[in-house]
Design an enzyme around this catalytic site. Structure first.
Site, PDB file in Angstrom:
ATOM      1  N   TYR A 183       0.844  -1.197   0.000  1.00 49.72           N
ATOM      2  CA  TYR A 183       0.000   0.000   0.000  1.00 49.72           C
ATOM      3  C   TYR A 183       0.876   1.244   0.000  1.00 49.72           C
ATOM      4  O   TYR A 183       1.770   1.390   0.840  1.00 49.72           O
ATOM      5  CB  TYR A 183      -0.906  -0.016   1.228  1.00 49.72           C
ATOM      6  CG  TYR A 183      -1.847   1.161   1.325  1.00 49.72           C
ATOM      7  CD1 TYR A 183      -2.708   1.478   0.280  1.00 49.72           C
ATOM      8  CD2 TYR A 183      -1.884   1.950   2.471  1.00 49.72           C
ATOM      9  CE1 TYR A 183      -3.573   2.549   0.371  1.00 49.72           C
ATOM     10  CE2 TYR A 183      -2.757   3.024   2.573  1.00 49.72           C
ATOM     11  CZ  TYR A 183      -3.600   3.317   1.522  1.00 49.72           C
ATOM     12  OH  TYR A 183      -4.463   4.382   1.606  1.00 49.72           O
ATOM     13  N   LEU A 184       0.606   2.158  -0.930  1.00 44.46           N
ATOM     14  CA  LEU A 184       1.478   3.308  -1.164  1.00 44.46           C
ATOM     15  C   LEU A 184       1.677   4.196   0.061  1.00 44.46           C
ATOM     16  O   LEU A 184       2.781   4.696   0.289  1.00 44.46           O
ATOM     17  CB  LEU A 184       0.897   4.155  -2.305  1.00 44.46           C
ATOM     18  CG  LEU A 184       1.630   5.458  -2.622  1.00 44.46           C
ATOM     19  CD1 LEU A 184       3.006   5.164  -3.202  1.00 44.46           C
ATOM     20  CD2 LEU A 184       0.822   6.319  -3.582  1.00 44.46           C
ATOM     21  N   ASN A 185       0.640   4.414   0.860  1.00 45.10           N
ATOM     22  CA  ASN A 185       0.724   5.420   1.919  1.00 45.10           C
ATOM     23  C   ASN A 185       1.521   4.984   3.143  1.00 45.10           C
ATOM     24  O   ASN A 185       1.630   5.738   4.109  1.00 45.10           O
ATOM     25  CB  ASN A 185      -0.677   5.866   2.340  1.00 45.10           C
ATOM     26  CG  ASN A 185      -1.298   6.788   1.310  1.00 45.10           C
ATOM     27  OD1 ASN A 185      -0.600   7.309   0.448  1.00 45.10           O
ATOM     28  ND2 ASN A 185      -2.590   6.982   1.375  1.00 45.10           N
ATOM     29  N   TYR A 186       2.057   3.757   3.125  1.00 42.63           N
ATOM     30  CA  TYR A 186       3.014   3.347   4.155  1.00 42.63           C
ATOM     31  C   TYR A 186       4.341   3.088   3.448  1.00 42.63           C
ATOM     32  O   TYR A 186       4.653   1.964   3.070  1.00 42.63           O
ATOM     33  CB  TYR A 186       2.528   2.105   4.899  1.00 42.63           C
ATOM     34  CG  TYR A 186       1.230   2.330   5.637  1.00 42.63           C
ATOM     35  CD1 TYR A 186       1.213   3.065   6.815  1.00 42.63           C
ATOM     36  CD2 TYR A 186       0.025   1.843   5.155  1.00 42.63           C
ATOM     37  CE1 TYR A 186       0.028   3.300   7.498  1.00 42.63           C
ATOM     38  CE2 TYR A 186      -1.162   2.069   5.825  1.00 42.63           C
ATOM     39  CZ  TYR A 186      -1.161   2.798   6.995  1.00 42.63           C
ATOM     40  OH  TYR A 186      -2.327   3.033   7.661  1.00 42.63           O
TER      41      TYR A 186
END
Length: 257
Positions: A183-186
């Site tokens: 997941y991009l936001n982590y």
């Protein structure tokens, strides 16, 4: 969301599972739905919190939702802390034996927690190429490996960071493959960083880029090449530019996306 967290119960370290959900509606309606579809949790009225939008925002930020206005108006940040997040996606059910193995690993590590964010529903209806985030249909849930601490000691920092790495490696057989999706936001620099420019920059960027974006990665590269051909905006995991492509050619490419 389900949180799996090591806890000490009657002097024995075990794993506690906490179920947290956000329902847009009243608790009476929620209780009816849970009784019909998920009786195993035994949800009761006293388990529910009916909150305003502001109180919900404060609750999900792990702050005191009972004084939401004061918290939101407070310009002084709370005490600094340190954290590590890594992610995975699960696409096939994990067996009971597999979960027992995961619980034992959490007990062994001692501090690292696991957050499970369920997918499905409307998420399954959005095509993978409709938005930059491709992780839609086919995913049962997202896994988040989670540690917070406040000591700020290099030895402690290293030990906690290593716990997430060990658990992430342990979970390999249970999660998505080819690519192992993230997941991009982590942001996770362990999965790769951009090295150099031109062909080398593209190839190294593709290593992490396909894990974040899957088939959308090359579309992002074309956009990047068109709007920032000199790669002015960059970081360890930024989108690379296409080697040997002039701006006009990149604009033509982006028009065809």
């Amino acid at each position: 969301m389900v949180i799996l967290m090591p806890q000490t119960v009657t002097n024995k370290l075990t794993v506690e599972a906490t179920f947290i959900a956000h329902f847009l509606g009243g608790s009476n309606r929620l209780l009816q739905l849970m009784k019909k579809n998920f009786q195993e949790l035994g949800l009761k009225k006293e388990d529910c919190l009916e909150l305003s939008w502001a109180e919900c925002a404060v609750f999900w930020a792990n702050m005191d939702h009972t004084s939401a206005a004061e918290v939101l108006l407070d310009r002084n940040s709370y005490a600094a802390s340190f954290l590590v997040r890594k992610t995975d996606y699960v696409q096939t059910p994990i067996s009971k034996l597999g979960w027992e193995s995961i619980f034992n690993k959490l007990v062994e590590l001692g501090k690292c927690c696991v957050f499970l964010n369920p997918y499905g529903g409307v998420m399954d209806e959005i095509p993978a190429d409709a938005t930059p985030c491709p992780h839609r249909a086919g995913n049962l849930f997202k896994v988040q490996y989670w540690i917070n601490w406040s000591e700020g000691d290099p030895e402690v920092d290293g030990r906690y960071v290593n716990q997430t790495r060990v658990l992430h490696e342990f979970m390999t057989k249970y999660v998505s493959k080819n690519p192992r999706c993230v997941y991009l936001n982590y942001r996770d620099l362990d999965i790769g960083v951009r090295v150099g420019s031109g062909v080398s920059g593209y190839n190294s960027g593709k290593v992490y880029g396909e894990k974040y974006f899957k088939g959308n990665f090359d579309r992002w590269v074309k956009v990047k090449t068109a709007v920032d051909p000199d790669n002015f905006f960059r970081s360890e995991q930024s989108i690379p530019t296409l080697p040997g492509i002039k701006n006009a050619e990149a604009c033509l490419l982006i028009s065809k996306i």
